[in-house]
Design a protein around this motif. Structure first.
Motif, PDB file in Angstrom:
ATOM      1  N   GLU A   1      35.918  13.830  59.448  1.00 54.19           N
ATOM      2  CA  GLU A   1      36.913  13.082  58.687  1.00 54.19           C
ATOM      3  C   GLU A   1      36.571  13.222  57.203  1.00 54.19           C
ATOM      4  N   CYS A   2      37.567  13.449  56.360  1.00 57.92           N
ATOM      5  CA  CYS A   2      37.336  13.853  54.964  1.00 57.92           C
ATOM      6  C   CYS A   2      37.125  12.703  53.986  1.00 57.92           C
ATOM      7  N   LYS A   3      37.736  11.555  54.222  1.00 54.79           N
ATOM      8  CA  LYS A   3      37.834  10.535  53.183  1.00 54.79           C
ATOM      9  C   LYS A   3      37.054   9.256  53.460  1.00 54.79           C
ATOM     10  N   ASP A   4      36.986   8.858  54.718  1.00 55.32           N
ATOM     11  CA  ASP A   4      36.433   7.552  55.071  1.00 55.32           C
ATOM     12  C   ASP A   4      34.915   7.558  54.927  1.00 55.32           C
ATOM     13  N   MET A   5      34.398   6.799  53.968  1.00 56.64           N
ATOM     14  CA  MET A   5      32.959   6.777  53.739  1.00 56.64           C
ATOM     15  C   MET A   5      32.201   5.937  54.771  1.00 56.64           C
ATOM     16  N   LYS A   6      32.933   5.368  55.734  1.00 58.00           N
ATOM     17  CA  LYS A   6      32.249   4.719  56.851  1.00 58.00           C
ATOM     18  C   LYS A   6      31.701   5.754  57.832  1.00 58.00           C
ATOM     19  N   ILE A   7      32.233   6.966  57.782  1.00 62.01           N
ATOM     20  CA  ILE A   7      31.695   8.045  58.601  1.00 62.01           C
ATOM     21  C   ILE A   7      30.433   8.559  57.911  1.00 62.01           C
ATOM     22  N   PRO A   8      29.296   8.590  58.595  1.00 64.06           N
ATOM     23  CA  PRO A   8      28.044   8.983  57.935  1.00 64.06           C
ATOM     24  C   PRO A   8      28.080  10.440  57.463  1.00 64.06           C
ATOM     25  N   ASN A   9      27.695  10.658  56.217  1.00 64.41           N
ATOM     26  CA  ASN A   9      27.669  12.020  55.707  1.00 64.41           C
ATOM     27  C   ASN A   9      26.650  12.882  56.437  1.00 64.41           C
ATOM     28  N   GLY A  10      25.556  12.277  56.874  1.00 64.24           N
ATOM     29  CA  GLY A  10      24.561  13.040  57.630  1.00 64.24           C
ATOM     30  C   GLY A  10      25.144  13.633  58.898  1.00 64.24           C
ATOM     31  N   LEU A  11      26.047  12.896  59.539  1.00 65.31           N
ATOM     32  CA  LEU A  11      26.731  13.401  60.729  1.00 65.31           C
ATOM     33  C   LEU A  11      27.629  14.567  60.359  1.00 65.31           C
ATOM     34  N   ARG A  12      28.373  14.410  59.277  1.00 67.05           N
ATOM     35  CA  ARG A  12      29.252  15.490  58.819  1.00 67.05           C
ATOM     36  C   ARG A  12      28.439  16.763  58.543  1.00 67.05           C
ATOM     37  N   TYR A  13      27.337  16.602  57.790  1.00 67.28           N
ATOM     38  CA  TYR A  13      26.523  17.764  57.423  1.00 67.28           C
ATOM     39  C   TYR A  13      26.008  18.484  58.655  1.00 67.28           C
ATOM     40  N   HIS A  14      25.519  17.706  59.623  1.00 67.48           N
ATOM     41  CA  HIS A  14      24.892  18.337  60.784  1.00 67.48           C
ATOM     42  C   HIS A  14      25.910  19.089  61.631  1.00 67.48           C
ATOM     43  N   VAL A  15      27.095  18.521  61.802  1.00 71.52           N
ATOM     44  CA  VAL A  15      28.125  19.206  62.584  1.00 71.52           C
ATOM     45  C   VAL A  15      28.486  20.534  61.920  1.00 71.52           C
ATOM     46  N   MET A  16      28.647  20.524  60.603  1.00 70.31           N
ATOM     47  CA  MET A  16      28.971  21.772  59.915  1.00 70.31           C
ATOM     48  C   MET A  16      27.796  22.744  59.931  1.00 70.31           C
ATOM     49  N   ASP A  17      26.590  22.210  59.937  1.00 70.32           N
ATOM     50  CA  ASP A  17      25.393  23.052  59.938  1.00 70.32           C
ATOM     51  C   ASP A  17      25.245  23.825  61.246  1.00 70.32           C
ATOM     52  N   VAL A  18      25.611  23.201  62.370  1.00 69.60           N
ATOM     53  CA  VAL A  18      25.424  23.849  63.675  1.00 69.60           C
ATOM     54  C   VAL A  18      26.689  24.536  64.171  1.00 69.60           C
ATOM     55  N   PHE A  19      27.792  24.373  63.470  1.00 68.19           N
ATOM     56  CA  PHE A  19      29.098  24.833  63.931  1.00 68.19           C
ATOM     57  C   PHE A  19      29.096  26.322  64.293  1.00 68.19           C
ATOM     58  N   VAL A  20      28.668  27.165  63.387  1.00 68.92           N
ATOM     59  CA  VAL A  20      28.722  28.617  63.628  1.00 68.92           C
ATOM     60  C   VAL A  20      27.682  29.026  64.668  1.00 68.92           C
ATOM     61  N   ASP A  21      26.498  28.420  64.621  1.00 60.48           N
ATOM     62  CA  ASP A  21      25.459  28.733  65.612  1.00 60.48           C
ATOM     63  C   ASP A  21      25.980  28.545  67.033  1.00 60.48           C
ATOM     64  N   GLU A  22      26.588  27.396  67.277  1.00 58.17           N
ATOM     65  CA  GLU A  22      27.030  27.089  68.639  1.00 58.17           C
ATOM     66  C   GLU A  22      28.270  27.880  69.017  1.00 58.17           C
ATOM     67  N   LEU A  23      29.113  28.191  68.052  1.00 59.93           N
ATOM     68  CA  LEU A  23      30.278  29.031  68.324  1.00 59.93           C
ATOM     69  C   LEU A  23      29.842  30.438  68.707  1.00 59.93           C
TER      70      LEU A  23
END
Length: 233
Positions: free
Chosen positions: A133-155
């Motif tokens: 989610e792009c805007k809501d700062m209730k979503i932890p940025n650490g979660l965002r970073y990690h999902v993007m970090d592993v995205f290509v590896d797992e794909l």
């Protein structure tokens, strides 16, 4: 401890059987289930056992009937986002590993469905609602970073060379990266936009997409709001 493990394994087997028999599960029940599973991992000591439990938790997706998969995944992400701030540093690694496993099994589910566009779009909706989610700062940025970090590896683990070799996969790939593309353009914080662009600039992903030219960094405007401006008087 042996007895405890035996009881847990038996309970896990019963859970797999129960989940596999359901054609519909309410959001409330899924959130209750995931809170219990979250703290099951919380209590697990020893890295090898933690990783085994994470893989077992991820394997639940393969037992689900198709209509239950997306609600189950959504409940997972909602739980991780809700509990993230409570995860202590010493416990963080096992949850990062669990997240990686869930990105992987999500791609496996999409692959089993032959990457049907409507299923991929449904998965994108889940990503854009919670971990990306792009805007809501209730979503932890650490979660965002990690999902993007592993995205290509797992794909890569799921699709392998077919992303580059099969022309019919090109459009699938363009659909899959839409949540990351959206984050790169609309992320509320500059650090989020930069992380998304770094994901998109991965050499493997660029090769799969046929982007042979060198990536060009676009100038960034200053954030309207800093991530944390300190405590005001």
């Amino acid at each position: 401890m042996v007895t405890d493990k035996k009881v847990r394994d038996e309970a896990f087997g019963s859970l797999r059987t129960y989940l596999g028999a359901q054609s519909e599960i309410s959001e409330l029940d899924l959130l209750k289930l995931w809170k219990g599973l979250f703290y099951c991992l919380w209590m697990q000591d020893k890295p090898a056992l933690q990783q085994r439990l994470s893989r077992d938790l991820a394997s639940l997706v393969s037992t689900l009937r198709d209509p239950v998969v997306m609600p189950f995944l959504r409940a997972f992400w909602l739980t991780i986002a809700r509990e993230w701030s409570h995860i202590e540093a010493l416990r963080l690694d096992k949850y990062l590993y669990l997240i990686r496993q869930y990105v992987n099994v999500s791609f496996q589910f999409l692959s089993r469905n032959n990457w049907k566009k409507e299923v991929v779009e449904e998965w994108n909706n889940v990503l854009e609602e919670v971990p990306l989610e792009c805007k809501d700062m209730k979503i932890p940025n650490g979660l965002r970073y990690h999902v993007m970090d592993v995205f290509v590896d797992e794909l890569e683990k799921v699709g392998g060379s077919e992303w580059e070799e099969k022309e019919e996969r090109k459009q699938t790939l363009e659909t899959l990266v839409q949540p990351v593309e959206k984050m790169a353009k609309e992320g509320k914080l500059k650090v989020l936009r930069v992380a998304a662009k770094e994901c998109l600039a991965d050499e493997r992903l660029r090769a799969w997409r046929g982007q042979e030219d060198e990536a060009i960094d676009e100038p960034e405007e200053e954030d309207e709001e800093a991530e944390w401006g300190g405590i005001e008087d």
